[in-house]
Motif scaffolding. Structure first.
Motif, mmCIF file in Angstrom:
data_model
loop_
_atom_site.group_PDB
_atom_site.id
_atom_site.type_symbol
_atom_site.label_atom_id
_atom_site.label_comp_id
_atom_site.label_asym_id
_atom_site.label_seq_id
_atom_site.Cartn_x
_atom_site.Cartn_y
_atom_site.Cartn_z
ATOM 1 N N ASN A 1 0.817 -1.214 0.000
ATOM 2 C CA ASN A 1 0.000 0.000 0.000
ATOM 3 C C ASN A 1 0.850 1.263 0.000
ATOM 4 O OD1 ASN A 1 -2.967 -0.550 0.045
ATOM 5 N ND2 ASN A 1 -2.244 -2.028 1.580
ATOM 6 N N PHE A 2 1.979 1.151 0.643
ATOM 7 C CA PHE A 2 2.898 2.280 0.607
ATOM 8 C C PHE A 2 3.404 2.505 -0.826
ATOM 9 C CE2 PHE A 2 7.126 4.076 0.635
ATOM 10 C CZ PHE A 2 6.941 5.216 1.402
ATOM 11 N N ARG A 3 3.752 1.415 -1.503
ATOM 12 C CA ARG A 3 4.241 1.522 -2.885
ATOM 13 C C ARG A 3 3.164 2.099 -3.804
ATOM 14 N NH1 ARG A 3 9.376 1.875 -2.273
ATOM 15 N NH2 ARG A 3 10.222 0.176 -1.006
ATOM 16 N N LEU A 4 1.933 1.715 -3.517
ATOM 17 C CA LEU A 4 0.833 2.240 -4.317
ATOM 18 C C LEU A 4 0.725 3.758 -4.137
ATOM 19 C CD1 LEU A 4 -1.673 1.859 -6.116
ATOM 20 C CD2 LEU A 4 -2.980 1.309 -4.068
ATOM 21 N N GLU A 5 0.839 4.199 -2.899
ATOM 22 C CA GLU A 5 0.801 5.638 -2.624
ATOM 23 C C GLU A 5 1.909 6.347 -3.396
ATOM 24 O OE1 GLU A 5 -1.249 7.507 -0.680
ATOM 25 O OE2 GLU A 5 -2.505 5.724 -0.343
ATOM 26 N N GLN A 6 3.061 5.749 -3.295
ATOM 27 C CA GLN A 6 4.241 6.316 -3.954
ATOM 28 C C GLN A 6 4.030 6.375 -5.470
ATOM 29 O OE1 GLN A 6 7.650 3.894 -3.193
ATOM 30 N NE2 GLN A 6 8.962 5.640 -2.715
ATOM 31 N N PHE A 7 3.495 5.287 -5.986
ATOM 32 C CA PHE A 7 3.272 5.192 -7.429
ATOM 33 C C PHE A 7 2.286 6.274 -7.883
ATOM 34 C CE2 PHE A 7 0.976 3.364 -11.101
ATOM 35 C CZ PHE A 7 2.042 3.136 -11.951
ATOM 36 N N ARG A 8 1.233 6.431 -7.149
ATOM 37 C CA ARG A 8 0.218 7.420 -7.523
ATOM 38 C C ARG A 8 0.793 8.833 -7.467
ATOM 39 N NH1 ARG A 8 -4.961 4.405 -4.995
ATOM 40 N NH2 ARG A 8 -5.733 3.598 -7.002
ATOM 41 N N GLU A 9 1.620 9.037 -6.475
ATOM 42 C CA GLU A 9 2.222 10.366 -6.358
ATOM 43 C C GLU A 9 3.075 10.672 -7.583
ATOM 44 O OE1 GLU A 9 3.577 11.631 -2.276
ATOM 45 O OE2 GLU A 9 5.493 11.610 -3.334
ATOM 46 N N GLN A 10 3.846 9.683 -7.998
ATOM 47 C CA GLN A 10 4.707 9.891 -9.165
ATOM 48 C C GLN A 10 3.891 9.998 -10.443
ATOM 49 O OE1 GLN A 10 7.696 6.794 -8.200
ATOM 50 N NE2 GLN A 10 9.163 8.223 -9.110
ATOM 51 N N LEU A 11 2.784 9.247 -10.467
ATOM 52 C CA LEU A 11 1.896 9.310 -11.623
ATOM 53 C C LEU A 11 1.327 10.722 -11.772
ATOM 54 C CD1 LEU A 11 1.266 7.001 -13.520
ATOM 55 C CD2 LEU A 11 -0.838 6.570 -12.240
ATOM 56 N N ASP A 12 0.945 11.315 -10.649
ATOM 57 C CA ASP A 12 0.442 12.686 -10.678
ATOM 58 C C ASP A 12 1.498 13.643 -11.201
ATOM 59 O OD1 ASP A 12 -2.094 12.241 -9.902
ATOM 60 O OD2 ASP A 12 -1.774 12.700 -7.766
ATOM 61 N N ASP A 13 2.685 13.424 -10.716
ATOM 62 C CA ASP A 13 3.806 14.255 -11.152
ATOM 63 C C ASP A 13 3.990 14.111 -12.660
ATOM 64 O OD1 ASP A 13 6.043 15.811 -11.301
ATOM 65 O OD2 ASP A 13 7.380 14.405 -10.259
ATOM 66 N N GLU B 1 11.840 11.232 -13.356
ATOM 67 C CA GLU B 1 12.818 10.314 -12.772
ATOM 68 C C GLU B 1 13.955 11.057 -12.109
ATOM 69 O OE1 GLU B 1 13.562 6.002 -14.745
ATOM 70 O OE2 GLU B 1 14.488 7.732 -15.690
ATOM 71 N N ASN B 2 14.331 12.146 -12.728
ATOM 72 C CA ASN B 2 15.488 12.851 -12.217
ATOM 73 C C ASN B 2 15.147 13.903 -11.173
ATOM 74 O OD1 ASN B 2 17.505 11.445 -13.531
ATOM 75 N ND2 ASN B 2 17.147 12.562 -15.424
ATOM 76 N N ARG B 3 13.844 13.990 -10.849
ATOM 77 C CA ARG B 3 13.473 14.910 -9.780
ATOM 78 C C ARG B 3 13.735 14.197 -8.460
ATOM 79 N NH1 ARG B 3 9.925 18.387 -12.389
ATOM 80 N NH2 ARG B 3 8.353 16.847 -12.945
ATOM 81 N N PRO B 4 14.455 14.853 -7.598
ATOM 82 C CA PRO B 4 14.686 14.212 -6.300
ATOM 83 C C PRO B 4 13.350 13.865 -5.661
ATOM 84 C CG PRO B 4 15.970 16.233 -6.513
ATOM 85 C CD PRO B 4 15.055 16.177 -7.696
ATOM 86 N N PRO B 5 13.275 12.732 -5.014
ATOM 87 C CA PRO B 5 12.006 12.275 -4.450
ATOM 88 C C PRO B 5 11.433 13.318 -3.491
ATOM 89 C CG PRO B 5 13.834 10.812 -3.868
ATOM 90 C CD PRO B 5 14.399 11.880 -4.695
ATOM 91 N N ALA B 6 10.147 13.562 -3.641
ATOM 92 C CA ALA B 6 9.524 14.587 -2.806
ATOM 93 C C ALA B 6 8.339 13.985 -2.054
ATOM 94 C CB ALA B 6 9.060 15.751 -3.675
ATOM 95 N N GLY B 7 7.561 14.821 -1.475
ATOM 96 C CA GLY B 7 6.341 14.350 -0.808
ATOM 97 C C GLY B 7 6.600 14.011 0.638
ATOM 98 N N ASP B 8 5.539 14.013 1.399
ATOM 99 C CA ASP B 8 5.656 13.771 2.822
ATOM 100 C C ASP B 8 5.566 12.273 3.094
ATOM 101 O OD1 ASP B 8 5.552 13.691 5.492
ATOM 102 O OD2 ASP B 8 3.579 14.623 5.694
ATOM 103 N N MET B 9 6.654 11.726 3.602
ATOM 104 C CA MET B 9 6.731 10.292 3.852
ATOM 105 C C MET B 9 5.685 9.835 4.867
ATOM 106 S SD MET B 9 8.755 8.499 2.215
ATOM 107 C CE MET B 9 9.686 9.058 0.818
ATOM 108 N N ASN B 10 5.640 10.550 5.982
ATOM 109 C CA ASN B 10 4.808 10.093 7.081
ATOM 110 C C ASN B 10 3.341 9.925 6.676
ATOM 111 O OD1 ASN B 10 7.177 10.229 8.367
ATOM 112 N ND2 ASN B 10 6.478 11.513 10.087
#
Lengths: 388, 430, 449
Positions: free
Chosen positions: C81-93, C182-191
């Motif tokens: 579920n965490f990976r899904l969140e991450q994936f969606r965030e990148q998809l939005d980006d 891909e080359n954008r440093p990872p962003a977003g709030d982890m917690n």
């Protein structure tokens, strides 16, 4: 014996990387020794006179997987030294008591040192041939060189090699060379009767068999092949050059012919062709061997040609003598002698209006398609050209 | 690095002297016709410089031309020209650079065209390719070509036999000298040869002193990259000249001073930092990226204390050979027979192992050259044998002489760094 | 807490391993090496941090009574579920970036239509995302580029056709955007992502009757531990490009040797087949490198060879091994030259040889080449550890085992499924030692001359 039986026997010898024939020869009598030699030329007469069996070590072919041999050679060095070292390390050559490394190129030259380091128990010798062809200079040096080889083999065999032994061996090899020439002449006369692969296998057998056995085999073959019904094809006639050391896979030898080229001369096995005339059997045998090399040996990339005018002319003469229509340069990758010589031979052919093509191979080349295509196109273009 | 610093000024003296000598030779070569001089092309190993000079023949060395062109970044185009002319990608790039240079008008570094040679002196010493190279040149120049076949020290423990010596001597006397007399119109004078040889021996003494100064810690010289400058005059057209004697006097003085001050080698970037690794190297350097290559060493504190390459034009240190004015022709023969690549692999292996002991080196680094089978074939075994003999780890890198396509900086640097770090790690663990 | 990080910047992938003071590995991360090494290093490091958080959370969950019996299920669900969140965030980006490239001057009147197609495509991608990360779902890769790319192309091609727009243009927009994203440093709030993932996990595992509140405290504790980056060591092919000072860099040879030693302390010979090179390393009983050899100038027989073969056969590189394992005989392939192997492969197939047999031959060819390099480095001493991407290829491993037995007899062969992290593991151990003042293998700073 039928042609098929003879060629099957040759093929069996050719494929046998365990050298059963030579092993059996060795154990048949006590004290027998086997001496291996690398391409391109050593005076087998001396080995024979010592009562030993000279055998040609021509790499591992396309059937052998090379692991340890590869560990000693960089990727830009040809394949024959690595497969030869592999044969040594894997004990395929553990029955070989001596190894001779002729002066053909720096790789084979240095392999003599590799052998000394890897197999210190084997009599390993770098065998030099002169690049000066005056009897009193190069001849003198070569005679001493032959004498050193003689002494080395005497020590290895624990017996003297008399002048009469040498004379007798010269006679044996004179006959062998004579029959080699007959086979080549026969093929040149009726190439449809003698496929390139059969001559190839027959000559390869000569690298293993005793000269007496080999001579008999050639006699049997010529007698048998006379009666073979083989259809003449509309092939062109070519001379092949550049394959004197590392050998192409048999598939390549066959492919050239299948593509429409009759090979009417080649330089695959030079060992029993290098000397072009009978060597006298009277007088000083070493002097005779030396003079034969100086005065009556074939031109080859590894020999210096003292005369600019004569450089490379042999190939034109060969093309004419054999009634060939073109030349195929077929050299192993990374082969210094063949590849450095080739542009000069090409210029001579250009001047004589003789067409040629060139490609490279390794002993384990896996794909024949490009070669078939090139040779086929060459054959077609020659036919079109001569029809025009 | 500053210029008012004494050793620097002195270093410049020998360097300037060498520059002057080389420029002078190119001037002589390119103006040979005007000066009424004859020219001869020949090779570095087994060159007969004293003899050539007896006939006032000027020496042209195609190997040096090729490496010079590589350092000036011109060899790449020359090689591809030769390949377009039908030369295989697989063969020696010295040959192809030379043939490409010829096609471009044979322009010397001074911008003037080289004259066609009046003779080719094919000293066939330690390298098979030489033979083909000069057959190829002869095809173009159609000039007298004399073969001096120097037999390889293949057998036994590398002893030179009397038969080999006689063979070379006879060729010099009966083939080389008569051809030179004929080409130059000058009669051979053995006393002149003796005189030149006295100069050779003097210069050789100093060269050996300089090369052996690397036994000191820190080494005042780099015996591989730096040695290229030290061997320059004696390996090229100057052996036997008073110029060479003066050069080596100067050089010895300079190195003596560096030693006295406890200084390390001078690099193209100035004084080298602290000496951290001492290496023995086998194989010629790469010329297309010579400085970049060297920098990979001195940036890491690695000094090459001894090398086989600095013996390619003559081995003077290992068994003490000197040109001998008392037996001039015999000693020329001895010289040719003794060149490094004319020695067999077991002997070369022993030589490298001995160097590692004598120079207290950390190990053997092999720069394997794609073009040069004479050096390269067997080097991987040499590496293993030397490791066994010395117990010190070796390393293996691959480049080419003058083909820029075969210099991969990332690869070379990666391996060198790994090697240095391995030595360091082993030291720390010890 | 003090932590140490090792980063292995390989030619294909970049790996990071995080270790604590007690030499315990807490997390590891991997990403594809891009043209931008800084980002690859940053992403892999962040991935290692994320993986560390999971480890720490898991430790916290040990105290949650309801979690005890189903810890593995919980962790796996949480991670998915965490990976899904991450994936969606990148998809939005990716969606925003793509649309940013659709400008009026390039797309003229079609700009709006193109944006609409993009929206439809991304909506669909977003909808499909959940299935990609559903329990038991198989993804062909763990990298965003690979997962998103294929689907994007399929959907966008369809949609473009419907809207009568140029697909090539869309593809061009995608290509440009993916590089940016891909080359954008990872962003977003982890917690936040962890929290949402936990909520979804609890819902997903409703059958277990978990209570989200039970986990909240443990999670917060895990997330609140400060990961103090004490020492970082970089290694790998791209190490010179790492923005690290020299003393923070070790050669990959040293790191692989030490990494293999940590995984299997009895290791004496290491073989690593990576994308660009093949390394044979001999180490002593303490993991110190005694000798090494790498493939020579010619890259024959490296991992890239398999990549090339996969392209030639129009297959994924991970599909090669399984297919080759089905071979009934091993075709003889003589060329390990990457270019010639392609030709030889086509030749063989044209002659009617079976794909699996030819593939088996190609795998054998690589292993033969590797054995030569091992032989060059001094052969095999028991135990033998095989690492690198190719170590996960069953067909290659099978050939290797066979050939080792033939050439070196009975030898213990270690292959860790996570062996891709060997270099980074060695690097992190160097980092831990360096922080303790033990600079074995480190470059001593050169004093100015």
């Amino acid at each position: 014996m039928s042609v098929k039986e003879i060629i099957d026997r040759c093929e069996e010898i050719f494929e046998d990387l365990n050298f059963t024939y030579a092993r059996e020869w060795k154990v048949a009598e006590d004290g027998r020794k086997v001496v291996g030699y690398m391409p391109v030329y050593v005076p087998n007469e001396i080995i024979h006179a010592a009562g030993m069996l000279p055998i040609g070590i021509l790499g591992g072919g396309d059937a052998m997987e090379v692991i340890h041999g590869d560990a000693y050679y960089q990727s830009y060095i040809c394949r024959i030294p690595r497969s030869t070292v592999e044969l040594g390390i894997m004990k395929n050559l553990d029955f070989v008591d001596g190894m001779l490394f002729p002066s053909i190129c720096d790789v084979i030259r240095n392999l003599s040192g590799v052998w000394k380091l890897l197999f210190p128990e084997v009599y390993a010798r770098y065998f030099d041939t002169p690049q000066n062809f005056r009897s009193d200079i190069g001849g003198e040096f070569y005679k001493n060189d032959l004498q050193e080889l003689r002494e080395g083999l005497e020590k290895l065999g624990g017996r003297e090699i008399t002048d009469d032994d040498l004379r007798n061996s010269i006679q044996v090899y004179n006959e062998n060379r004579d029959w080699v020439r007959k086979v080549y002449q026969f093929r040149s006369d009726q190439p449809w009767k003698v496929p390139a692969s059969e001559v190839y296998l027959l000559m390869r057998a000569g690298e293993i068999l005793t000269p007496e056995d080999h001579t008999q085999m050639m006699k049997d073959y010529l007698a048998a092949v006379e009666n073979e019904e083989r259809r003449m094809k509309d092939n062109c006639r070519v001379v092949l050059n550049g394959s004197f050391c590392e050998q192409p896979p048999l598939g390549l030898v066959k492919s050239i012919e299948l593509a429409g080229c009759y090979v009417v001369d080649d330089d695959y096995m030079m060992i029993n062709r290098m000397i072009t005339e009978d060597i006298p059997t009277d007088g000083d045998p070493l002097l005779n061997l030396s003079e034969a090399f100086l005065k009556h040996s074939l031109d080859l990339a590894s020999k210096f040609e003292p005369s600019e005018e004569k450089k490379g002319k042999f190939i034109v003469e060969l093309v004419r003598a054999r009634g060939a229509e073109g030349v195929i340069f077929s050299a192993p990758s990374f082969c210094d002698p063949a590849l450095l010589d080739q542009p000069m031979l090409a210029h001579v052919l250009d001047d004589a209006n003789i067409p040629y093509i060139s490609f490279q191979y390794a002993e384990n080349s896996g794909q024949m398609q490009p070669i078939r295509e090139q040779a086929g196109t060459f054959a077609d273009s020659i036919k079109l050209w001569s029809a025009a | 690095m500053s210029n008012d610093n004494n050793p620097e000024v002195k270093k410049d003296t020998s360097m300037l002297k060498q520059k002057e000598m080389i420029a002078g030779n190119y001037e002589k070569l390119t103006n040979a016709k005007e000066l009424g001089l004859k020219t001869s092309s020949t090779f570095v190993p087994g060159n007969l410089n004293e003899l050539t000079r007896c006939f006032d023949i000027v020496n042209n060395l195609p190997e040096i031309n090729a490496l010079g062109n590589a350092m000036r970044k011109q060899s790449g185009a020359m090689i591809s020209d030769a390949e377009k002319m039908g030369h295989s990608e697989d063969v020696c790039t010295y040959v192809k650079a030379d043939i490409g240079m010829m096609a471009k008008g044979n322009i010397a570094p001074n911008g003037k065209p080289m004259p066609n040679p009046d003779m080719l002196l094919l000293s066939y010493t330690g390298c098979y390719t030489f033979l083909k190279w000069f057959e190829l040149l002869r095809e173009q120049y159609k000039c007298p070509t004399v073969m001096l076949h120097v037999p390889y020290q293949g057998d036994g423990k590398g002893q030179i036999t009397q038969s080999m010596r006689d063979y070379v001597v006879k060729q010099i006397k009966e083939e080389v000298i008569p051809t030179m007399e004929q080409v130059s119109g000058v009669k051979f004078d053995i006393d002149k040869l003796r005189e030149l040889m006295r100069n050779s021996a003097k210069a050789e003494d100093n060269l050996v002193w300089v090369l052996q100064s690397a036994k000191k810690k820190p080494s005042p010289i780099d015996g591989y990259f730096g040695a290229v400058y030290y061997i320059g005059p004696i390996f090229s057209a100057f052996r036997g000249t008073t110029d060479a004697v003066e050069f080596y006097d100067l050089l010895r003085g300079e190195i003596q001073e560096r030693t006295d001050k406890g200084l390390g080698p001078v690099t193209p970037d100035g004084e080298m930092g602290k000496e951290k690794y001492r290496l023995v190297t086998e194989g010629p350097p790469n010329w297309t990226n010579f400085r970049e290559f060297w920098k990979m060493f001195y940036d890491e504190g690695a000094v090459c204390v001894a090398s086989s390459y600095s013996k390619v034009g003559g081995v003077y240190d290992y068994d003490g050979f000197r040109h001998d004015p008392e037996n001039p022709i015999e000693s020329l023969a001895e010289y040719c027979l003794g060149c490094y690549t004319n020695r067999n692999l077991p002997e070369r292996t022993k030589m490298m192992a001995d160097y590692i002991e004598d120079y207290e080196a950390d190990g053997l680094l092999i720069n394997s050259i794609k073009s040069c089978n004479s050096f390269a074939a067997g080097e991987l075994l040499m590496l293993r044998e030397v490791e066994n003999l010395t117990g010190k780890p070796g390393a293996f890198i691959e480049t080419d002489l003058v083909d820029p396509r075969y210099f991969s900086p990332a690869n070379v640097k990666n391996r060198l760094e790994s090697y240095f770090q391995m030595i360091e790690q082993k030291r720390q663990a010890a | 807490m003090k932590c140490f990080i090792g980063i292995d910047l390989g030619s294909t992938t970049t790996k990071a391993v995080l270790m604590d003071e007690d030499k315990e590995v807490l997390g590891q991360g991997i990403t594809n090496s891009r043209s931008n090494y800084d980002t690859a290093a940053a992403v892999s490091k962040q991935e290692a941090m994320i993986s560390t958080r999971f480890t720490l959370m898991r430790r916290g969950f040990e105290n949650v009574a309801s979690a005890k019996d189903s810890m593995d299920d919980i962790m796996s669900s949480l991670e998915r579920n965490f990976r899904l969140e991450q994936f969606r965030e990148q998809l939005d980006d990716l969606r925003t970036t793509c649309k940013g490239f659709v400008t009026d001057d390039r797309f003229k009147a079609n700009a709006d239509a193109t944006k609409a197609v993009l929206d439809t495509t991304f909506n669909q991608l977003n909808d499909e995302a959940a299935a990609l990360f559903a329990p038991g779902a198989k993804r062909k890769s763990d990298f965003f580029r690979d997962i998103a790319g294929g689907s994007f192309m399929n959907i966008a091609e369809e949609e473009a056709k419907k809207a009568d727009l140029s697909y090539d243009l869309l593809l061009n927009v995608y290509d440009k955007s993916i590089i940016k994203v891909e080359n954008r440093p990872p962003a977003g709030d982890m917690n936040n992502k962890f929290t949402r993932a936990m909520e979804n996990a609890v819902e997903e595992l409703s059958a277990l009757g978990l209570n989200a509140d039970d986990f909240a405290t443990a999670m917060t504790e895990g997330l609140d531990i400060e990961l103090e980056e004490t020492y970082v060591v970089g290694t790998g092919y791209g190490r010179v490009r790492l923005p690290f000072p020299k003393e923070h860099i070790r050669s990959e040879i040293l790191c692989h040797g030490l990494g293999a030693h940590i995984m299997y302390p009895k290791t004496r010979t290491v073989l690593d087949i990576g994308g660009q090179d093949t390394k044979a390393i001999q180490v002593d009983t303490a993991g110190i490198v005694e000798n090494f050899q790498m493939n020579d100038r010619c890259a024959a027989g490296c991992g890239r060879y398999l990549g090339y073969i996969a392209d030639e056969m129009n297959m994924g590189v991970h599909e090669l091994g399984p297919l080759a394992s089905k071979a009934t005989k091993v075709a003889k392939i003589n060329s390990t030259c990457t270019v010639f192997a392609g030709a030889e492969l086509r030749d063989r197939l044209a002659l009617g040889e079976k794909r699996e047999d030819v593939l088996a031959g190609l795998h054998r060819a690589i292993i033969l080449r590797a054995l030569s390099i091992i032989s060059r480095s001094g052969g095999i001493t028991d135990e033998f550890t095989f690492t690198g991407g190719v170590a996960n290829n069953e067909a290659a491993v099978k050939e290797l085992k066979k050939l080792i037995k033939e050439n070196y007899g009975e030898v213990t062969i270690n292959i860790d499924p996570e062996s891709i992290y060997t270099g980074a593991l060695g690097a992190v151990e160097f980092a831990r030692r360096a922080a303790k003042g033990d600079l074995t293998g480190a470059e001593e700073q050169l004093g100015a001359a």
